[in-house]
Design a protein around this motif. Structure first.
Motif, PDB file in Angstrom:
ATOM      1  N   ARG A  29       0.836  -1.201   0.000  1.00  0.00           N
ATOM      2  CA  ARG A  29       0.000   0.000   0.000  1.00  0.00           C
ATOM      3  C   ARG A  29       0.870   1.249   0.000  1.00  0.00           C
ATOM      4  O   ARG A  29       0.542   2.254  -0.651  1.00  0.00           O
ATOM      5  CB  ARG A  29      -0.898   0.001   1.247  1.00  0.00           C
ATOM      6  CG  ARG A  29      -1.834   1.207   1.315  1.00  0.00           C
ATOM      7  CD  ARG A  29      -2.922   1.112   0.251  1.00  0.00           C
ATOM      8  NE  ARG A  29      -3.609   2.378   0.069  1.00  0.00           N
ATOM      9  CZ  ARG A  29      -3.303   3.266  -0.876  1.00  0.00           C
ATOM     10  NH1 ARG A  29      -2.306   3.030  -1.726  1.00  0.00           N
ATOM     11  NH2 ARG A  29      -3.981   4.382  -0.990  1.00  0.00           N
ATOM     12  N   TYR A  30       1.968   1.202   0.718  1.00  0.00           N
ATOM     13  CA  TYR A  30       2.881   2.341   0.747  1.00  0.00           C
ATOM     14  C   TYR A  30       3.441   2.618  -0.645  1.00  0.00           C
ATOM     15  O   TYR A  30       3.448   3.773  -1.093  1.00  0.00           O
ATOM     16  CB  TYR A  30       4.015   2.064   1.733  1.00  0.00           C
ATOM     17  CG  TYR A  30       5.127   3.075   1.624  1.00  0.00           C
ATOM     18  CD1 TYR A  30       4.981   4.350   2.158  1.00  0.00           C
ATOM     19  CD2 TYR A  30       6.316   2.761   0.967  1.00  0.00           C
ATOM     20  CE1 TYR A  30       5.995   5.287   2.043  1.00  0.00           C
ATOM     21  CE2 TYR A  30       7.332   3.690   0.849  1.00  0.00           C
ATOM     22  CZ  TYR A  30       7.169   4.954   1.386  1.00  0.00           C
ATOM     23  OH  TYR A  30       8.163   5.876   1.262  1.00  0.00           O
ATOM     24  N   ASP A  86      13.874   6.122  -0.966  1.00  0.00           N
ATOM     25  CA  ASP A  86      13.725   5.734   0.431  1.00  0.00           C
ATOM     26  C   ASP A  86      15.028   5.219   1.024  1.00  0.00           C
ATOM     27  O   ASP A  86      15.254   5.352   2.234  1.00  0.00           O
ATOM     28  CB  ASP A  86      12.624   4.690   0.568  1.00  0.00           C
ATOM     29  CG  ASP A  86      11.234   5.309   0.564  1.00  0.00           C
ATOM     30  OD1 ASP A  86      11.123   6.490   0.191  1.00  0.00           O
ATOM     31  OD2 ASP A  86      10.268   4.618   0.933  1.00  0.00           O
ATOM     32  N   ILE A  87      15.881   4.626   0.200  1.00  0.00           N
ATOM     33  CA  ILE A  87      17.195   4.211   0.692  1.00  0.00           C
ATOM     34  C   ILE A  87      18.001   5.429   1.123  1.00  0.00           C
ATOM     35  O   ILE A  87      18.583   5.471   2.203  1.00  0.00           O
ATOM     36  CB  ILE A  87      17.944   3.406  -0.382  1.00  0.00           C
ATOM     37  CG1 ILE A  87      17.259   2.050  -0.613  1.00  0.00           C
ATOM     38  CG2 ILE A  87      19.405   3.195   0.021  1.00  0.00           C
ATOM     39  CD1 ILE A  87      17.842   1.253  -1.767  1.00  0.00           C
ATOM     40  N   TRP A  88      18.004   6.464   0.254  1.00  0.00           N
ATOM     41  CA  TRP A  88      18.818   7.642   0.559  1.00  0.00           C
ATOM     42  C   TRP A  88      18.234   8.462   1.714  1.00  0.00           C
ATOM     43  O   TRP A  88      18.971   9.079   2.490  1.00  0.00           O
ATOM     44  CB  TRP A  88      18.945   8.539  -0.671  1.00  0.00           C
ATOM     45  CG  TRP A  88      19.405   7.841  -1.911  1.00  0.00           C
ATOM     46  CD1 TRP A  88      18.788   7.849  -3.127  1.00  0.00           C
ATOM     47  CD2 TRP A  88      20.576   7.029  -2.094  1.00  0.00           C
ATOM     48  NE1 TRP A  88      19.473   7.095  -4.042  1.00  0.00           N
ATOM     49  CE2 TRP A  88      20.579   6.577  -3.428  1.00  0.00           C
ATOM     50  CE3 TRP A  88      21.612   6.642  -1.253  1.00  0.00           C
ATOM     51  CZ2 TRP A  88      21.579   5.759  -3.937  1.00  0.00           C
ATOM     52  CZ3 TRP A  88      22.611   5.818  -1.757  1.00  0.00           C
ATOM     53  CH2 TRP A  88      22.591   5.391  -3.080  1.00  0.00           C
ATOM     54  N   SER A  89      16.913   8.488   1.816  1.00  0.00           N
ATOM     55  CA  SER A  89      16.277   9.429   2.749  1.00  0.00           C
ATOM     56  C   SER A  89      15.914   8.814   4.093  1.00  0.00           C
ATOM     57  O   SER A  89      15.347   9.503   4.945  1.00  0.00           O
ATOM     58  CB  SER A  89      15.011  10.010   2.113  1.00  0.00           C
ATOM     59  OG  SER A  89      14.029   9.001   1.923  1.00  0.00           O
ATOM     60  N   VAL A  90      16.231   7.543   4.330  1.00  0.00           N
ATOM     61  CA  VAL A  90      15.722   6.866   5.514  1.00  0.00           C
ATOM     62  C   VAL A  90      16.165   7.542   6.809  1.00  0.00           C
ATOM     63  O   VAL A  90      15.355   7.706   7.735  1.00  0.00           O
ATOM     64  CB  VAL A  90      16.117   5.365   5.509  1.00  0.00           C
ATOM     65  CG1 VAL A  90      17.631   5.176   5.513  1.00  0.00           C
ATOM     66  CG2 VAL A  90      15.471   4.650   6.680  1.00  0.00           C
ATOM     67  N   LEU A 121      10.013   2.983   3.093  1.00  0.00           N
ATOM     68  CA  LEU A 121      10.026   1.550   2.829  1.00  0.00           C
ATOM     69  C   LEU A 121      11.005   0.816   3.745  1.00  0.00           C
ATOM     70  O   LEU A 121      10.695  -0.271   4.250  1.00  0.00           O
ATOM     71  CB  LEU A 121      10.369   1.273   1.368  1.00  0.00           C
ATOM     72  CG  LEU A 121      10.365  -0.208   0.972  1.00  0.00           C
ATOM     73  CD1 LEU A 121       8.987  -0.819   1.163  1.00  0.00           C
ATOM     74  CD2 LEU A 121      10.845  -0.390  -0.466  1.00  0.00           C
ATOM     75  N   LEU A 122      12.191   1.393   3.976  1.00  0.00           N
ATOM     76  CA  LEU A 122      13.146   0.708   4.838  1.00  0.00           C
ATOM     77  C   LEU A 122      12.629   0.595   6.270  1.00  0.00           C
ATOM     78  O   LEU A 122      12.786  -0.447   6.916  1.00  0.00           O
ATOM     79  CB  LEU A 122      14.492   1.439   4.816  1.00  0.00           C
ATOM     80  CG  LEU A 122      15.523   0.881   3.824  1.00  0.00           C
ATOM     81  CD1 LEU A 122      15.039   1.066   2.400  1.00  0.00           C
ATOM     82  CD2 LEU A 122      16.878   1.530   4.006  1.00  0.00           C
ATOM     83  N   LEU A 123      11.997   1.657   6.762  1.00  0.00           N
ATOM     84  CA  LEU A 123      11.446   1.595   8.116  1.00  0.00           C
ATOM     85  C   LEU A 123      10.320   0.578   8.201  1.00  0.00           C
ATOM     86  O   LEU A 123      10.156  -0.100   9.229  1.00  0.00           O
ATOM     87  CB  LEU A 123      10.947   2.979   8.533  1.00  0.00           C
ATOM     88  CG  LEU A 123      12.025   4.079   8.600  1.00  0.00           C
ATOM     89  CD1 LEU A 123      11.380   5.407   8.972  1.00  0.00           C
ATOM     90  CD2 LEU A 123      13.127   3.700   9.587  1.00  0.00           C
ATOM     91  N   MET A 179      14.757  -5.605  -4.428  1.00  0.00           N
ATOM     92  CA  MET A 179      13.490  -5.197  -5.058  1.00  0.00           C
ATOM     93  C   MET A 179      13.754  -4.366  -6.304  1.00  0.00           C
ATOM     94  O   MET A 179      13.080  -4.508  -7.329  1.00  0.00           O
ATOM     95  CB  MET A 179      12.636  -4.416  -4.054  1.00  0.00           C
ATOM     96  CG  MET A 179      12.103  -5.244  -2.900  1.00  0.00           C
ATOM     97  SD  MET A 179      11.302  -4.244  -1.596  1.00  0.00           S
ATOM     98  CE  MET A 179       9.835  -3.684  -2.479  1.00  0.00           C
ATOM     99  N   ILE A 180      14.746  -3.488  -6.223  1.00  0.00           N
ATOM    100  CA  ILE A 180      15.114  -2.673  -7.387  1.00  0.00           C
ATOM    101  C   ILE A 180      15.646  -3.558  -8.502  1.00  0.00           C
ATOM    102  O   ILE A 180      15.245  -3.423  -9.672  1.00  0.00           O
ATOM    103  CB  ILE A 180      16.152  -1.615  -6.987  1.00  0.00           C
ATOM    104  CG1 ILE A 180      15.517  -0.557  -6.081  1.00  0.00           C
ATOM    105  CG2 ILE A 180      16.758  -0.951  -8.232  1.00  0.00           C
ATOM    106  CD1 ILE A 180      16.498   0.441  -5.518  1.00  0.00           C
TER     107      ILE A 180
END
Length: 330
Positions: free
Chosen positions: A170-171, A222-226, A238-240, A258-259
């Motif tokens: 959903r996210y 999301d990887i960079w901004s976690v 997504l990581l959280l 996933m990427i």
């Protein structure tokens, strides 16, 4: 923030040859609308290096076309920061978020009032220039994508208020709208001076490729901004979300996988495109090729390259020669 993550993206790194010129003038546009009202805002904006991102998303664009792309990137991040900066204030509430979204969305149908907020008036200028010379079909499609982008921010505000992590699927569905990739792809046609046929755009194969490309950008982001989002108390990254059942290192590995899986599916779908284009005029086939290379591929690779270099996800530090609005000329 993670650095040096190698995803094996099989697309060439490309950047507009007009980047240096566009970088010199890029702060003039937001300042002309009052979007960067403080020294802190100007320094943070410059440190993020949005002209670099625009030059990677639209690597063939030069002159006014590249300026338009840079201004789109500027607007995206200024608008996004309205929600981030005011998360603990009144704008963090869904009702306030909805009021702002409605004010911006109305610009798609009519000019704003002269005293409208800067983010609204600047969007009106961006939308006017973006649709210049484009067909009514393209304008309707692009308008729909902007509406979905704006509506997604209301959903994000609701999710923030609840402070509960969404299911991963959903996210991702929500973020495919709020990441803003679809308007970027639409702009690739505008600044490239071509249009992809609507029957190809809406085809199952092209729709699949577009969704895969956008999800790749979401996961990369999301990887960079976690760490930035974790510090802000946001639970919907997504990581959280993945970390509910695994460590940070395992979450990063899962996201990277996933990427990579999406890249495999993207390339498989791209390989099948010639069959979809059989019978089309050569000019139309070239437009489809450009949409893939200058749109989808540039979106994936450009996001990756810029995220490695940008200061967007780093703590704000002293920036030399901040070029405040009062020192700018257009």
């Amino acid at each position: 923030m993670p650095r040096g993550i190698h995803l094996g993206i099989p697309f060439e790194s490309r950047i507009s040859p007009d980047l240096e010129r566009a970088s010199v003038r890029h702060v003039a546009w937001p300042c002309s609308f009052g979007l960067l009202a403080t020294e802190h805002a100007r320094r943070r904006h410059i440190r993020a290096n949005y002209p670099d991102l625009a030059s990677r998303f639209q690597p063939n664009a030069v002159g006014d076309d590249l300026d338009l792309s840079v201004d789109q990137m500027t607007w995206f991040f200024v608008f996004d920061d309205l929600f981030d900066d005011l998360f603990d204030g009144p704008r963090g509430r869904p009702d306030s978020a909805q009021a702002l979204v409605i004010a911006v969305r109305e610009v798609l149908d009519r000019p704003p009032a002269p005293d409208a907020e800067p983010v609204v008036r600047s969007f009106a200028d961006l939308w006017r220039r973006s649709r210049d010379g484009m067909s009514s079909a393209w304008q309707a499609r692009a308008s729909g994508h902007w509406r979905a982008y704006l509506a997604g921010h209301i959903e994000e505000a609701l999710a923030r208020q609840q402070a509960l992590p969404l299911p991963a699927g959903r996210y991702l569905q929500m973020r495919t709208h709020t990441i803003g990739a679809q308007p970027v792809l639409d702009l690739a046609e505008r600044v490239g001076h071509f249009e992809i046929p609507e029957q190809i755009f809406a085809s199952e194969r092209m729709t699949r490729m577009r969704l895969l490309a956008i999800e790749i950008v979401v996961i990369q982001n999301d990887i960079w901004s976690v760490e930035k989002e974790e510090q802000a108390g946001d639970v919907n990254n997504l990581l959280l979300i993945l970390e509910q059942s695994r460590s940070r290192a395992e979450a990063v590995e899962t996201a990277c996988n996933m990427i990579r899986a999406r890249l495999v599916r993207f390339l498989a779908a791209e390989h099948s495109l010639p069959a979809l284009c059989e019978g089309l005029l050569p000019e139309t086939r070239r437009a489809v090729d450009r949409y893939v290379v200058d749109g989808l591929r540039a979106l994936i690779r450009g996001s990756y390259d810029w995220s490695e270099l940008s200061g967007r996800y780093e703590p704000v530090q002293q920036v030399h020669q901040p070029h405040g609005c009062e020192n700018l000329s257009s």
